[in-house]
Design an enzyme around this catalytic site. Structure first.
Site, PDB file in Angstrom:
ATOM      1  CG  HIS A  55     -37.318 -40.485   4.625  1.00  0.00           C
ATOM      2  ND1 HIS A  55     -36.850 -39.934   5.711  1.00  0.00           N
ATOM      3  CD2 HIS A  55     -38.785 -40.998   4.585  1.00  0.00           C
ATOM      4  CE1 HIS A  55     -37.911 -39.743   6.472  1.00  0.00           C
ATOM      5  NE2 HIS A  55     -38.939 -40.321   5.917  1.00  0.00           N
ATOM      6  CG  ASP A  56     -37.477 -36.351   5.559  1.00  0.00           C
ATOM      7  OD1 ASP A  56     -38.181 -36.197   4.516  1.00  0.00           O
ATOM      8  OD2 ASP A  56     -37.788 -36.564   6.985  1.00  0.00           O
ATOM      9  CD  GLN A  94     -40.784 -32.108   7.804  1.00  0.00           C
ATOM     10  OE1 GLN A  94     -40.987 -30.957   8.342  1.00  0.00           O
ATOM     11  NE2 GLN A  94     -40.532 -33.083   8.338  1.00  0.00           N
ATOM     12  NE  ARG A 102     -42.806 -29.062  13.304  1.00  0.00           N
ATOM     13  CZ  ARG A 102     -42.151 -29.942  13.095  1.00  0.00           C
ATOM     14  NH1 ARG A 102     -42.412 -30.543  11.724  1.00  0.00           N
ATOM     15  NH2 ARG A 102     -41.082 -30.039  13.583  1.00  0.00           N
ATOM     16  CE  LYS A 120     -41.342 -38.233   5.703  1.00  0.00           C
ATOM     17  NZ  LYS A 120     -40.931 -37.794   7.024  1.00  0.00           N
ATOM     18  CE1 TYR A 167     -31.334 -36.603  11.601  1.00  0.00           C
ATOM     19  CE2 TYR A 167     -33.705 -36.112  11.724  1.00  0.00           C
ATOM     20  CZ  TYR A 167     -32.249 -35.653  11.760  1.00  0.00           C
ATOM     21  OH  TYR A 167     -31.790 -34.421  11.456  1.00  0.00           O
ATOM     22  CB  ALA A 168     -31.946 -44.973  10.352  1.00  0.00           C
ATOM     23  CG  HIS A 169     -33.909 -42.949  15.142  1.00  0.00           C
ATOM     24  ND1 HIS A 169     -33.111 -42.222  14.429  1.00  0.00           N
ATOM     25  CD2 HIS A 169     -34.057 -42.360  16.328  1.00  0.00           C
ATOM     26  CE1 HIS A 169     -33.178 -41.211  15.096  1.00  0.00           C
ATOM     27  NE2 HIS A 169     -33.675 -41.164  16.254  1.00  0.00           N
ATOM     28  N   GLY A 183     -38.353 -41.384  10.507  1.00  0.00           N
ATOM     29  CA  GLY A 183     -39.102 -41.293   9.496  1.00  0.00           C
ATOM     30  C   GLY A 183     -38.942 -42.610   8.506  1.00  0.00           C
TER      31      GLY A 183
END
Length: 296
Positions: A39-40, A82, A89, A124, A153-155, A157
């Site tokens: 993820h990202d 992304q 956006r 994404k 980011y854990a908190h 996405g």
């Protein structure tokens, strides 16, 4: 509007310093049902970190190990990224501004966990990897209803993706040492939300052990593959599995890791001398040693 932070630097909340939250879900990760989502992990999103940040280094290392195990086991691998297109956006622009530019220095996935042939890229647009994408359809088409989520980011996405997966009847598994947030407290909060409401909080070792287990039915081949997963970088493991006669030292095996590899194989019952490995440092050689118990 708040921009991304700068110089993120913290240690992830991991054992033994901190006990992982107890997950309400009791699902077991099954390689025949699982997929992995990176993820990202793009340059733009990792730029805010101090590159020596312990939470970042464990995230990249854990993700690389999970990728190697997944690819060796034939588990599908997906990436979110992304692309710098600002035409859709949405509300994210209100909170984070225009975001990344459509240039490789922003959009590239970092080389430590770069995609391999056969991996799939999901472009994404929102926090959740499922929002405005075909990820759900791709998982269903592959017969996968479990998802290991790593990255940043854990908190934000990752939590959104785990919650969304749960609501789509997909089991989320989140390795605490393969994700990173802005801060230690936000990392803790993300783990607590997943454990309390939608998924299984776990560790890289447990994921690798489930994706590439030393299973009785797989025999010595599984023992060697599992040991190589710990000893080789992800790209090197892919090369070794693709060509059993490839020189393991040439593709990335260090002398220190070679000794650790031989220790692992000795623990499994087959002693191999380091000098023998140096003379023929290949996967094929290692596999042959487990098939000749009478000569050892």
């Amino acid at each position: 509007m708040t921009a991304l932070p700068t110089l993120i630097d913290y240690a992830a909340p991991l054992p033994p310093a901190r006990v992982l939250p107890d997950s309400k879900a009791r699902w077991d990760l099954d390689p025949s049902r699982a997929a992995v989502l990176v993820h990202d992990l793009q340059e733009y999103f990792l730029r805010p970190f101090d590159r020596a940040c312990p939470a970042l280094t464990t995230t990249l290392d854990g993700t690389a190990r999970i990728l190697a195990a997944a690819r060796a086991a034939g588990v599908p691998v997906f990436y979110t990224a992304q692309d710098g297109d600002h035409s859709d956006r949405g509300l994210q622009g209100d909170l984070w501004g225009p975001g990344m530019r459509a240039v490789a220095s922003d959009t590239a996935i970092v080389p430590e966990v770069a995609p391999a042939p056969g991996d799939r890229l999901v472009t994404k647009r929102r926090y959740s990897a499922f929002a405005k994408t075909d990820l759900a359809e791709q998982l269903a088409a592959a017969g996968r209803d479990q998802l290991v989520i790593t990255g940043v980011y854990a908190h934000i996405g990752i939590t959104a993706t785990a919650l969304d997966a749960f609501q789509r009847e997909v089991h989320p598994f989140v390795p605490a040492d393969a994700i990173a947030a802005f801060t230690h407290d936000q990392h803790v909060r993300a783990l607590d939300i997943v454990a309390d409401s939608c998924g299984v909080v776990t560790l890289t070792d447990a994921v690798v052990g489930r994706l590439a287990p030393v299973a009785e039915e797989s025999g010595w081949e599984a023992v060697v593959r599992d040991a190589l997963t710990r000893a080789l970088p992800a790209a090197a493991l892919t090369s070794a599995l693709a060509d059993p006669e490839a020189d393991l030292f040439a593709v990335g095996l260090s002398s220190l890791k070679a000794f650790e590899l031989l220790d692992d194989l000795a623990d499994a019952g087959v002693d191999i001398d380091f000098g023998e490995l140096v003379r023929r440092p290949t996967l094929a050689f290692l596999l042959e040693q487990g098939r000749m118990p009478a000569q050892r």
